[in-house]
Design a protein around this motif. Structure first.
Motif, short mmCIF file in Angstrom:
data_model
loop_
_atom_site.label_atom_id
_atom_site.label_comp_id
_atom_site.label_asym_id
_atom_site.label_seq_id
_atom_site.Cartn_x
_atom_site.Cartn_y
_atom_site.Cartn_z
N SER A 22 -39.90 -32.79 -11.70
CA SER A 22 -38.65 -32.85 -10.95
C SER A 22 -38.86 -33.04 -9.45
CB SER A 22 -37.86 -31.56 -11.16
OG SER A 22 -38.54 -30.45 -10.59
N SER A 23 -40.09 -32.84 -8.97
CA SER A 23 -40.44 -32.87 -7.54
C SER A 23 -39.84 -31.70 -6.77
CB SER A 23 -39.99 -34.19 -6.88
OG SER A 23 -40.62 -35.29 -7.49
N GLU A 24 -39.25 -30.74 -7.46
CA GLU A 24 -38.64 -29.59 -6.81
C GLU A 24 -39.68 -28.53 -6.45
OE1 GLU A 24 -35.56 -27.96 -9.16
OE2 GLU A 24 -34.30 -29.77 -9.09
N ARG A 25 -39.46 -27.89 -5.29
CA ARG A 25 -40.30 -26.75 -4.92
C ARG A 25 -39.76 -25.54 -5.66
NH1 ARG A 25 -41.65 -25.70 1.25
NH2 ARG A 25 -39.40 -25.36 1.41
N THR A 26 -40.52 -25.03 -6.59
CA THR A 26 -40.06 -23.95 -7.46
C THR A 26 -40.41 -22.57 -6.93
OG1 THR A 26 -42.10 -24.13 -8.77
CG2 THR A 26 -40.19 -25.40 -9.51
N ALA A 27 -41.35 -22.49 -6.02
CA ALA A 27 -41.72 -21.20 -5.42
C ALA A 27 -42.32 -21.45 -4.05
CB ALA A 27 -42.71 -20.45 -6.30
N LYS A 44 -60.82 -17.86 -15.02
CA LYS A 44 -61.32 -16.69 -15.74
C LYS A 44 -60.53 -15.45 -15.38
CE LYS A 44 -65.58 -14.03 -16.52
NZ LYS A 44 -67.03 -13.95 -16.21
N ARG A 45 -60.13 -15.34 -14.11
CA ARG A 45 -59.40 -14.17 -13.62
C ARG A 45 -57.94 -14.46 -13.33
NH1 ARG A 45 -64.32 -14.89 -12.03
NH2 ARG A 45 -65.84 -13.26 -12.50
N ASN A 46 -57.55 -15.71 -13.51
CA ASN A 46 -56.18 -16.16 -13.25
C ASN A 46 -55.71 -15.78 -11.84
OD1 ASN A 46 -53.77 -17.50 -14.02
ND2 ASN A 46 -52.79 -15.53 -14.40
N VAL A 47 -56.53 -16.12 -10.86
CA VAL A 47 -56.17 -15.91 -9.45
C VAL A 47 -56.54 -17.16 -8.65
CG1 VAL A 47 -56.42 -13.40 -9.51
CG2 VAL A 47 -58.39 -14.83 -8.86
N MET A 48 -55.90 -17.30 -7.49
CA MET A 48 -56.26 -18.34 -6.53
C MET A 48 -56.92 -17.66 -5.34
SD MET A 48 -53.11 -21.07 -6.37
CE MET A 48 -52.15 -20.01 -5.32
N ILE A 72 -54.73 -14.47 -4.67
CA ILE A 72 -53.32 -14.67 -4.99
C ILE A 72 -53.10 -14.77 -6.49
CG2 ILE A 72 -51.38 -16.27 -4.69
CD1 ILE A 72 -52.79 -17.13 -2.04
N ASP A 73 -52.08 -14.08 -6.97
CA ASP A 73 -51.66 -14.20 -8.36
C ASP A 73 -50.70 -15.40 -8.44
OD1 ASP A 73 -50.14 -14.01 -10.77
OD2 ASP A 73 -50.66 -11.89 -10.93
N PRO A 74 -51.10 -16.49 -9.12
CA PRO A 74 -50.25 -17.69 -9.13
C PRO A 74 -49.00 -17.53 -9.99
CG PRO A 74 -52.14 -18.01 -10.53
CD PRO A 74 -52.35 -16.70 -9.85
N ASN A 75 -48.99 -16.56 -10.87
CA ASN A 75 -47.81 -16.33 -11.70
C ASN A 75 -46.76 -15.51 -10.94
OD1 ASN A 75 -48.95 -17.67 -13.95
ND2 ASN A 75 -50.04 -15.81 -14.54
N TYR A 335 -54.00 -28.07 -8.71
CA TYR A 335 -53.15 -28.65 -9.76
C TYR A 335 -53.23 -27.77 -11.00
CZ TYR A 335 -51.70 -31.76 -13.58
OH TYR A 335 -51.09 -32.30 -14.68
N PHE A 336 -52.06 -27.41 -11.56
CA PHE A 336 -51.98 -26.64 -12.79
C PHE A 336 -51.31 -27.50 -13.86
CE2 PHE A 336 -51.74 -23.55 -9.34
CZ PHE A 336 -52.69 -22.59 -9.72
N PRO A 337 -52.04 -27.94 -14.88
CA PRO A 337 -51.41 -28.71 -15.96
C PRO A 337 -50.37 -27.84 -16.68
CG PRO A 337 -53.81 -28.85 -16.08
CD PRO A 337 -53.49 -27.77 -15.09
N ARG A 338 -49.35 -28.47 -17.21
CA ARG A 338 -48.35 -27.73 -17.98
C ARG A 338 -48.93 -27.36 -19.33
NH1 ARG A 338 -43.24 -27.39 -16.78
NH2 ARG A 338 -43.24 -29.28 -15.52
N ASP A 339 -48.68 -26.11 -19.74
CA ASP A 339 -49.19 -25.65 -21.05
C ASP A 339 -48.50 -26.39 -22.21
OD1 ASP A 339 -50.83 -23.83 -19.80
OD2 ASP A 339 -49.34 -22.23 -19.85
#
Length: 339
Positions: A22-27, A44-48, A72-75, A335-339
């Motif tokens: 969508s090109s929208e900034r979601t967060a 492995k740790r799900n952090v940035m 940073i927790d990306p979720n 870049y995070f691919p969509r699940d």
């Protein structure tokens, strides 16, 4: 086109998360420690991890050196911890050695000397456990897949430092008289790519090229001639070499160019115009999408790598920094691919 792209803004000390469909900034994660530069994802740790190089400014003119890396927790889109790099100062480039489970970070100076280098951080304890000096300010670097060696981009220094990470010592220099910019490494680790000469604002460089270094012999084995000076390189998941070229017209930054080279022949296979001053390059794991962070525009060009067309332009931050009076609105990306 799907997935999420996280992009740093130095000017606003923030990270924007964009939905690529969508090109929208979601967060929008704001109020980070000043001068966020690079970001890296640890699956492995799900952090940035986000490095903070300076209190304000940029490489050529800045305040006190930074000494922190945000975790940073990306979720949740929130900072969950801070890694202290001191006595290493001016942390910048980030590389995760998954095999040895070490987070490596380059630094520009040390409290005990003016030499930069790289530090190794235990991602579990988040403490510095290794340090290797490069004999000069170090900005970016690459690590071989076996985790044994690093090659450092020292920006203005006339050489690339070769570091033995196992024994924590510098073992050589590779001459690069004009300095170098953001480097990358081939997927198999056999070759490292360093753009030269280093960037000088407002000036058109002479004989711009990418140095191709054999990482086993620690020597230059080829040179890729460029049309314009380059700030960055990146090796995509399909092995192609991406080069971010910048242009100046009458002393002012103009539209840049993303050039793509075949890694087997070092020949140009495609190119397209992008935004001003492409400081950071990234790509999707399959190599189908390319991303260029155009820092002087505060935007990201999203490129379809099969057609070499810019399909989207993501506006990150177009404000000028209150200190430098230039736009520093797009730098590190994940870049995070969509699940």
């Amino acid at each position: 086109m799907s997935g999420t792209l996280a992009v740093v803004s130095q000017s606003c000390s923030s990270i924007s998360f964009f939905d690529l469909q969508s090109s929208e900034r979601t967060a929008y994660l704001t109020d980070l420690i000043p001068e966020p530069h690079e970001i890296l994802f640890d699956s492995k740790r799900n952090v940035m991890y986000c490095s903070h190089a300076y209190h304000h400014g940029h490489f050529w003119s800045h305040g006190d050196n930074g000494h922190q890396i945000s975790v940073i927790d990306p979720n949740k889109k929130e900072v969950v911890d801070i890694i202290e790099t001191r006595p290493a100062l001016g942390p910048h480039g980030l590389v995760l050695d998954a095999k040895q489970d070490i987070l490596w970070c380059s630094y520009e100076e040390h409290e005990s000397s003016s030499s930069g280098g790289v530090i190794g951080i235990d991602p579990n304890t988040r403490k510095v456990i290794k340090q290797v000096e490069s004999s000069t300010k170090t900005h970016w670097f690459v690590v071989t897949p076996d985790g044994k060696k690093a090659f450092t981009c020292n920006k203005t220094a006339p050489f690339i430092s070769v570091l033995d990470l196992e024994n924590q010592r510098m073992i050589g220099k590779i001459e690069s008289p004009g300095g170098t910019e953001e480097c990358s490494i081939s997927l198999d680790g056999k070759y490292a790519y360093f753009p030269t000469p280093g960037t000088q604002f407002g000036k058109i460089p002479e004989s711009p090229q990418v140095l191709v270094i054999d990482t086993a012999m620690d020597k230059i084995v080829a040179r890729i001639a460029l049309q314009s000076g380059a700030l960055s390189t990146y090796v995509a998941g399909d092995g192609k070499i991406l080069v971010g070229e910048y242009r100046y017209v009458n002393g002012l930054a103009a539209k840049g160019q993303l050039s793509v080279y075949d890694s087997k022949t070092n020949k140009l296979v495609g190119a397209t115009d992008i935004g001003k001053m492409p400081l950071t390059l990234r790509a999707s794991p399959d190599g189908k999408l390319g991303f260029t962070a155009n820092i002087f525009e505060g935007s990201v060009s999203v490129v379809d790598m099969s057609t070499m067309e810019v399909t989207k332009t993501l506006v990150v931050d177009t404000e000028r920094s209150k200190v430098s009076n230039i736009c520093q609105g797009a730098h590190g990306m994940v870049y995070f691919p969509r699940d």
